[in-house]
Write a protein that holds these residues in place. Sequence first.
Motif, PDB file in Angstrom:
ATOM      1  N   THR A 151      17.087  44.300  12.884  1.00  0.00           N
ATOM      2  CA  THR A 151      16.306  44.792  14.020  1.00  0.00           C
ATOM      3  C   THR A 151      17.101  44.677  15.317  1.00  0.00           C
ATOM      4  N   VAL A 152      17.812  43.549  15.475  1.00  0.00           N
ATOM      5  CA  VAL A 152      18.662  43.384  16.662  1.00  0.00           C
ATOM      6  C   VAL A 152      19.750  44.444  16.680  1.00  0.00           C
ATOM      7  N   ALA A 153      20.369  44.680  15.526  1.00  0.00           N
ATOM      8  CA  ALA A 153      21.434  45.683  15.436  1.00  0.00           C
ATOM      9  C   ALA A 153      20.893  47.067  15.801  1.00  0.00           C
ATOM     10  N   GLN A 154      19.697  47.390  15.325  1.00  0.00           N
ATOM     11  CA  GLN A 154      19.107  48.686  15.628  1.00  0.00           C
ATOM     12  C   GLN A 154      18.750  48.798  17.108  1.00  0.00           C
ATOM     13  N   THR A 155      18.307  47.674  17.699  1.00  0.00           N
ATOM     14  CA  THR A 155      18.009  47.672  19.131  1.00  0.00           C
ATOM     15  C   THR A 155      19.270  47.969  19.942  1.00  0.00           C
ATOM     16  N   VAL A 156      20.366  47.318  19.565  1.00  0.00           N
ATOM     17  CA  VAL A 156      21.642  47.571  20.247  1.00  0.00           C
ATOM     18  C   VAL A 156      22.084  49.011  20.020  1.00  0.00           C
ATOM     19  N   PHE A 157      21.945  49.469  18.772  1.00  0.00           N
ATOM     20  CA  PHE A 157      22.400  50.815  18.418  1.00  0.00           C
ATOM     21  C   PHE A 157      21.640  51.881  19.195  1.00  0.00           C
ATOM     22  N   GLY A 158      20.382  51.586  19.519  1.00  0.00           N
ATOM     23  CA  GLY A 158      19.578  52.551  20.256  1.00  0.00           C
ATOM     24  C   GLY A 158      19.712  52.444  21.760  1.00  0.00           C
ATOM     25  N   SER A 159      20.571  51.549  22.230  1.00  0.00           N
ATOM     26  CA  SER A 159      20.738  51.348  23.670  1.00  0.00           C
ATOM     27  C   SER A 159      22.008  52.026  24.165  1.00  0.00           C
ATOM     28  N   GLN A 160      22.216  51.961  25.462  1.00  0.00           N
ATOM     29  CA  GLN A 160      23.431  52.534  26.055  1.00  0.00           C
ATOM     30  C   GLN A 160      24.676  51.721  25.715  1.00  0.00           C
ATOM     31  N   TYR A 161      24.472  50.553  25.084  1.00  0.00           N
ATOM     32  CA  TYR A 161      25.609  49.665  24.789  1.00  0.00           C
ATOM     33  C   TYR A 161      26.053  49.751  23.324  1.00  0.00           C
ATOM     34  N   ARG A 162      25.633  50.783  22.613  1.00  0.00           N
ATOM     35  CA  ARG A 162      25.903  50.865  21.181  1.00  0.00           C
ATOM     36  C   ARG A 162      27.392  50.790  20.868  1.00  0.00           C
ATOM     37  N   ASP A 163      28.251  51.254  21.773  1.00  0.00           N
ATOM     38  CA  ASP A 163      29.699  51.223  21.532  1.00  0.00           C
ATOM     39  C   ASP A 163      30.357  49.968  22.098  1.00  0.00           C
ATOM     40  N   ARG A 164      29.576  49.117  22.785  1.00  0.00           N
ATOM     41  CA  ARG A 164      30.176  47.991  23.495  1.00  0.00           C
ATOM     42  C   ARG A 164      29.628  46.646  23.052  1.00  0.00           C
ATOM     43  N   MET A 165      28.683  46.632  22.110  1.00  0.00           N
ATOM     44  CA  MET A 165      28.090  45.369  21.678  1.00  0.00           C
ATOM     45  C   MET A 165      28.103  45.249  20.169  1.00  0.00           C
ATOM     46  N   ARG A 166      28.229  44.014  19.708  1.00  0.00           N
ATOM     47  CA  ARG A 166      28.237  43.720  18.286  1.00  0.00           C
ATOM     48  C   ARG A 166      27.257  42.583  18.009  1.00  0.00           C
ATOM     49  N   VAL A 167      26.831  42.480  16.753  1.00  0.00           N
ATOM     50  CA  VAL A 167      25.870  41.468  16.329  1.00  0.00           C
ATOM     51  C   VAL A 167      26.390  40.779  15.083  1.00  0.00           C
ATOM     52  N   ILE A 168      26.233  39.457  15.009  1.00  0.00           N
ATOM     53  CA  ILE A 168      26.655  38.693  13.835  1.00  0.00           C
ATOM     54  C   ILE A 168      25.809  37.428  13.775  1.00  0.00           C
ATOM     55  N   THR A 169      25.565  36.921  12.578  1.00  0.00           N
ATOM     56  CA  THR A 169      24.867  35.638  12.475  1.00  0.00           C
ATOM     57  C   THR A 169      25.857  34.503  12.694  1.00  0.00           C
ATOM     58  N   ALA A 170      25.341  33.350  13.064  1.00  0.00           N
ATOM     59  CA  ALA A 170      26.207  32.181  13.254  1.00  0.00           C
ATOM     60  C   ALA A 170      26.900  31.807  11.943  1.00  0.00           C
ATOM     61  N   GLN A 171      26.171  31.927  10.822  1.00  0.00           N
ATOM     62  CA  GLN A 171      26.775  31.591   9.535  1.00  0.00           C
ATOM     63  C   GLN A 171      27.899  32.559   9.182  1.00  0.00           C
ATOM     64  N   ARG A 172      27.697  33.853   9.451  1.00  0.00           N
ATOM     65  CA  ARG A 172      28.768  34.814   9.174  1.00  0.00           C
ATOM     66  C   ARG A 172      29.980  34.568  10.074  1.00  0.00           C
ATOM     67  N   LEU A 173      29.729  34.144  11.306  1.00  0.00           N
ATOM     68  CA  LEU A 173      30.848  33.821  12.193  1.00  0.00           C
ATOM     69  C   LEU A 173      31.634  32.646  11.627  1.00  0.00           C
ATOM     70  N   LEU A 174      30.919  31.651  11.103  1.00  0.00           N
ATOM     71  CA  LEU A 174      31.573  30.525  10.464  1.00  0.00           C
ATOM     72  C   LEU A 174      32.299  30.971   9.198  1.00  0.00           C
ATOM     73  N   ASP A 175      31.705  31.898   8.442  1.00  0.00           N
ATOM     74  CA  ASP A 175      32.370  32.444   7.261  1.00  0.00           C
ATOM     75  C   ASP A 175      33.693  33.103   7.641  1.00  0.00           C
ATOM     76  N   LEU A 176      33.701  33.795   8.773  1.00  0.00           N
ATOM     77  CA  LEU A 176      34.931  34.430   9.242  1.00  0.00           C
ATOM     78  C   LEU A 176      36.005  33.392   9.525  1.00  0.00           C
ATOM     79  N   LEU A 177      35.600  32.250  10.106  1.00  0.00           N
ATOM     80  CA  LEU A 177      36.547  31.162  10.345  1.00  0.00           C
ATOM     81  C   LEU A 177      37.122  30.654   9.030  1.00  0.00           C
TER      82      LEU A 177
END
Length: 384
Positions: A151-177
């Motif tokens: 839902t957050v991703a869709q909110t961003v996607f529907g806004s003027q910031y769709r090309d300038r904002m990203r969404v990730i969970t804290a756990q996925r960010l830790l997974d990336l680490l």
Amino acid sequence: MVELTLDRIVSLAGDWNDDSRASEQFREIIENEQTTTEEIEAYLREAMEGTEQYHNRALQDIVNNIGRRLGFEVEYGIYQGRSDIIGYDGHWKSTPTEDETHLVVETKKTTAYSIDPGQAGDYMAELTNRDDIERSQIYGLYVIGEGDVETVAQTVFGSQYRDRMRVITAQRLLDLLKIQEDSGLRHDQVVDVLLPINAVDVGQLVGLIQDVIEFREDNSTGAESTGAGTTGTSWDGPQTGGDAVQGTISRDELGGPNDATVAVFPSQTSGVEFLKENNAWGFVHINQQPEYVAMYISDDVQQIHYVARVQQIVPAADATLARTLESYIGDQAEFDEGKKVVVFEPDSLYELEDPIEYESRVPYSLRYTELSRFKQAETTDDIL
């Protein structure tokens, strides 16, 4: 194992506010290079499970610390808005890329309340004006603790910031680490993962990478554990009290292609004894065989001080060491069956004549860089 819990920090240091002793103490703990990713994950779980205000504020600090460990220069944000300062939760800057990349980070523990991309958008505009940064260099990143991320991703996607904002969970960010630590992602590649074209929910991309890595590990032939087709270790060098260091060498003397991989490990000064006795480094998690190993020595040294060529990587239980495995517990890391020993080529361990000095970034755990960058680096910031 986290011994000083969030609850304990508050009970000892008092209220957790901006510039408070509790906040300062917690940041000192998580910024310590000896604090492991596993300990950061334990703090993340405690922050997510807690219901007090300080659990939310600890989560904000943890997310910023993960950013630091991923190689960003991190400015911690404020907990409570003020009129004289930009109200973002964090400002991450990436300098190794050709043009500086800036992330305005907003941490939300839950999606129970609606999220307005315009708030982060305002912070991005304020940062542009304050630091005279090109608008094209600034992105927003929402880090979500739990809830309906789609839902957050869709909110961003529907806004003027769709090309300038990203969404990730804290756990996925830790997974990336964890992926960076185990699989050799460079910092510039981390930036590419967080800022892909035409994607908002970057956590899905991290999950895909993680699935691919797990598939490769499950189907591995085991070559990584025996090096170039050999079995076990055969080095017949110094035993207890020995010294495998051959002398000094300059970085320019290191041979190999420019894109050869250098694995950079952190160590306390007590770990140098392991290097010298065994012509090897352990006990570590590593899933590829680099051409070189370089050692960052902490404590009073604070520089990348040793380098060696890698011969093979073996399971810790199969390694031939100067002392028993049990005697090394506490020197570098706790031994477990999943860890390995990186064995160096004979007569290849040297002290650097031109060590790489600490500036602001340290390898909290295994980091990879390319030989060309390693040779040219002036400080640790140039390769981490």
